[in-house]
Write an enzyme that holds these catalytic residues in place. Sequence first.
Site, PDB file in Angstrom:
ATOM      1  N   ASP A   1     -11.202   2.266   3.507  1.00  0.00           N
ATOM      2  CA  ASP A   1     -11.390   0.818   3.317  1.00  0.00           C
ATOM      3  C   ASP A   1     -12.850   0.534   2.949  1.00  0.00           C
ATOM      4  O   ASP A   1     -13.168  -0.538   2.456  1.00  0.00           O
ATOM      5  CB  ASP A   1     -11.049   0.058   4.613  1.00  0.00           C
ATOM      6  CG  ASP A   1      -9.738  -0.711   4.513  1.00  0.00           C
ATOM      7  OD1 ASP A   1      -9.295  -0.975   3.372  1.00  0.00           O
ATOM      8  OD2 ASP A   1      -9.169  -1.049   5.561  1.00  0.00           O
TER       9      ASP A   1
ATOM     10  N   GLN B   1      -5.245  -1.656   9.717  1.00  0.00           N
ATOM     11  CA  GLN B   1      -4.965  -2.934   9.051  1.00  0.00           C
ATOM     12  C   GLN B   1      -5.455  -4.116   9.902  1.00  0.00           C
ATOM     13  O   GLN B   1      -5.156  -4.201  11.093  1.00  0.00           O
ATOM     14  CB  GLN B   1      -3.446  -3.048   8.809  1.00  0.00           C
ATOM     15  CG  GLN B   1      -3.026  -4.271   8.041  1.00  0.00           C
ATOM     16  CD  GLN B   1      -3.433  -4.232   6.566  1.00  0.00           C
ATOM     17  OE1 GLN B   1      -3.350  -3.208   5.911  1.00  0.00           O
ATOM     18  NE2 GLN B   1      -3.889  -5.372   6.052  1.00  0.00           N
TER      19      GLN B   1
ATOM     20  N   LYS C   1       0.841  -1.207   0.000  1.00  0.00           N
ATOM     21  CA  LYS C   1       0.000   0.000   0.000  1.00  0.00           C
ATOM     22  C   LYS C   1       0.877   1.259   0.000  1.00  0.00           C
ATOM     23  O   LYS C   1       0.634   2.193  -0.752  1.00  0.00           O
ATOM     24  CB  LYS C   1      -0.924  -0.007   1.235  1.00  0.00           C
ATOM     25  CG  LYS C   1      -2.040  -1.034   1.098  1.00  0.00           C
ATOM     26  CD  LYS C   1      -2.800  -1.302   2.387  1.00  0.00           C
ATOM     27  CE  LYS C   1      -3.726  -2.503   2.181  1.00  0.00           C
ATOM     28  NZ  LYS C   1      -4.430  -2.966   3.355  1.00  0.00           N
TER      29      LYS C   1
END
Length: 282
Positions: free
Chosen positions: A117, A92, A48
């Site tokens: 997200d 995460q 990422k």
Amino acid sequence: MSFTLLAGRPVADALLESLKADVKKLDPKLVVVQVGDDPASASYINQKLKSCSAVGMRHQHMHLSDSTTLPELMKTIDDLNKDADVTGFIVQLPLPKQLQPHVPDVIKAIDPKKDIDGFGAYNIGKMFLSVEFEHLPPATPSGVIEMLKFYNIAIEGKHAVVVGRSNIVGKPLAVMLLNRGATVTVCHSKTKNLAEITRQADILCAAVGSAKMITKDMVKPGAVIIDIGVSRVDGKLCGDIDFDAVSTVASAITPVPGGVGPLTVASLIRNCVTAKKRQLAA
Ligand code: NDP
């Protein structure tokens, strides 16, 4: 039958390239919060952050210790929600075991405007309205749609079968396919006669995490196969699809690795750009 290999890298590169001008103009900032030291997470985070660098996006990696408590994590989230310089952030997953039961609370605590997200109820709920309201869709389903678009695979009127019904992959993917005119069947661990259903699929998407569970006899000749699952077998990454056998009957198929994975990352970066645009317009 010859098949098209649906490689994800060219799709992701094209998507990232298309974002560069907006990144330069809008200067968004993406933050990744990592709690603990899960090795798979470290590798995903690395990808990422690399993609942020590739498009010139400002980014920050906040690495909290394995023993972080829920109040400490919530404080971090609250600070990020309030920080006007932060466009979007992700926590995460998975979290360390003391925090894992609180994942729904953690997701709920993220400001929907910064939820890049797209896991929160607000952004998931909006997707149900129509394509026009898919502002911050979850990155993996969004990547699958991008993949189909790039390779000119029509969705409308097709029977799409999605195996897996998680809130972050299977369910939102089913909604996105439905929004685009597919007839969608969603299968899961309680589904009876799975093979009978998968054999009806024009587009078969597998998001389970069970290596090679979709075998050749479960696939209609000419079907498009999207393999989202990732497992490790003898140290190697492996998808849900038995690639060697299924590729002899499919018209198009994603590899694992190198299929949907790069698109998940690129879609996350796109969400951060979208979040910035929407924050400026608000
Ligand atoms: P979950 O474990 O949350 O969901 C798995 C789903 O598979 C569940 O809905 C479960 O059903 C279903 N399932 C389990 N066993 C069977 C079975 N025998 N037959 C049919 N369905 C079954 O996983 P995620 O959705 O988070 O992820 C799915 C996979 O995708 C994982 O391998 C993950 O690593 C991978 N992934 C890959 C990404 C990428 O970028 N390539 C990104 C995100 C995930 P039930 O609900 O009934 O339990």
